[in-house]
Design an enzyme around this catalytic site. Structure first.
Site, PDB file in Angstrom:
ATOM      1  CE  LYS A  79      -0.538   0.308   4.994  1.00 29.83           C
ATOM      2  NZ  LYS A  79      -0.041   1.652   5.264  1.00 29.83           N
ATOM      3  CG  ASP A  80       3.378   2.060   2.665  1.00 31.41           C
ATOM      4  OD1 ASP A  80       2.423   2.795   2.981  1.00 31.41           O
ATOM      5  OD2 ASP A  80       4.107   1.577   3.895  1.00 31.41           O
ATOM      6  NE  ARG A 127      -7.277   4.007   2.371  1.00 36.58           N
ATOM      7  CZ  ARG A 127      -7.737   3.513   3.595  1.00 36.58           C
ATOM      8  NH1 ARG A 127      -9.032   3.140   3.539  1.00 36.58           N
ATOM      9  NH2 ARG A 127      -6.951   3.219   4.451  1.00 36.58           N
ATOM     10  NE  ARG A 128      -6.350   3.460   7.443  1.00 39.33           N
ATOM     11  CZ  ARG A 128      -5.280   3.401   7.646  1.00 39.33           C
ATOM     12  NH1 ARG A 128      -4.495   3.892   8.304  1.00 39.33           N
ATOM     13  NH2 ARG A 128      -4.674   2.011   7.292  1.00 39.33           N
ATOM     14  NE  ARG A 145       3.915  10.220  10.147  1.00 41.16           N
ATOM     15  CZ  ARG A 145       4.975  10.898   9.702  1.00 41.16           C
ATOM     16  NH1 ARG A 145       5.189  12.125   9.314  1.00 41.16           N
ATOM     17  NH2 ARG A 145       6.236  10.025   9.487  1.00 41.16           N
ATOM     18  NE  ARG A 151       0.191   4.966  12.837  1.00 40.46           N
ATOM     19  CZ  ARG A 151      -0.238   4.214  11.987  1.00 40.46           C
ATOM     20  NH1 ARG A 151      -1.546   4.396  11.252  1.00 40.46           N
ATOM     21  NH2 ARG A 151       0.384   3.264  11.588  1.00 40.46           N
ATOM     22  CB  CYS A 238      -5.541  10.528  -7.385  1.00 36.93           C
ATOM     23  SG  CYS A 238      -5.733   9.562  -8.752  1.00 36.93           S
TER      24      CYS A 238
END
Length: 305
Positions: A79-80, A127-128, A145, A151, A238
């Site tokens: 995903k990164d 997105r989240r 972060r 987190r 995007c």
């Protein structure tokens, strides 16, 4: 010949690297390997907003090490990894995909519906953020972060009521019990490739490509390839939140995709059942459908901002 493997130095990154190396050790003629940890831009600036640093901040330093020959392969969370790779580099999706869902970690194990109005949820993912606001417009979403452990700790501290993290990270760290809720990926659409691991290597190293094919998971490769093809069909890098998720069910590739304005005021989402035999075509088809459904206008708002 020894393979030099590059990875970030976080606990999660090292676990992902060990997962990959364990798979290699299971091959009939396992290679000899050594591991090199590399601090990336994202690691060196732990408090800087992700939006300002840009995509690829956990990747670029590893790619430079590949290109200068310091390492032979790099293990990433897929995903990164941006869809546009530097010239001379290639990627193979490896190992079985971990849980692709997003997870909510909160005080008193409250679900999203159970959080009080005005509760603060931490995430640095646009997105989240837009999808959380679409579910609960009375919730505050604030940047956060740090690695997964940091987190999760912040969710239990004074500044946040909850955080959203990748379920795969919790699982690989043995922290599944921290999750108060797992979101349905067809409702809270994950980051393309979330939960999957990828190995990046120099395109000319055919021997390494053949070796990595031995630990490639067919299902993970199909779904991740379709999701990344969707991103390419949407224009690659995007400037607005987009996401896609694919699942193999009953010999079909079930996919969902989402695009939204950064403020979340406009969102389009489409679901389709596609042919898994050509995941690239499936992802591109879904992108075309989403663009026609209104995502093209949403993308224009990102280009104008």
């Amino acid at each position: 010949m020894e393979i030099v493997v590059g990875t970030r130095g976080s606990r999660l990154a090292l676990i992902q690297t060990e997962e990959t190396l364990s798979a290699l050790k299971g091959l009939p003629n396992p290679p000899s390997t050594s591991v090199v940890t590399i601090r990336t831009t994202g690691d060196r600036q732990p408090e800087a907003p992700l939006a300002r640093l840009g995509k690829g901040i956990f990747i670029k330093d590893l790619e430079l090490a590949l290109l200068d020959g310091s390492i032979d392969m790099a293990v990433h969370s897929l995903k990164d990894l941006p869809v546009d790779l530097p010239e001379g580099l290639s990627v193979v999706v490896v190992c079985k995909r971990q849980d692709p869902r997003d997870a909510l970690v909160s005080k008193e194990d409250r679900t999203l519906d159970e959080l009080q109005p005005g509760a603060v949820i931490g995430t640095s993912s646009p997105r989240r953020a837009v999808q959380i606001r679409a579910m609960r417009s009375d919730i505050r979403v604030e940047p956060v972060r740090g690695n997964v452990e940091t987190r999760v700790a912040k969710a239990l501290g004074d500044d946040y009521d909850a955080v959203v993290v990748a379920a795969a990270g919790l699982a690989r760290l043995g922290m599944e019990d921290s999750a108060a809720q797992y979101f349905d990926p067809f409702e809270m659409v994950p980051e393309p490739g979330q939960g999957a691991l990828a190995v990046e290597f120099r395109s000319g190293d055919e021997w390494l490509f053949e070796l990595l094919r031995g630990i490639q998971d067919p299902a993970a490769n199909i779904t991740a390839t379709a999701e990344r093809a969707f991103v390419e069909g949407m224009g690659g890098g995007c400037r607005v939140p987009i996401s896609a998720f694919g699942s193999l069910e009953d010999d079909a590739l079930k996919m969902v995709a989402m695009a939204a304005t950064e403020d979340g005021d406009r969102m389009v989402k489409e679901r389709m059942s596609l042919n898994p035999d050509d995941p690239i075509a499936a992802g591109l088809t879904l992108a075309d459908i989403l663009l026609a459904a209104g995502a093209a206008d949403i993308l224009r708002t990102g280009d104008e901002s």
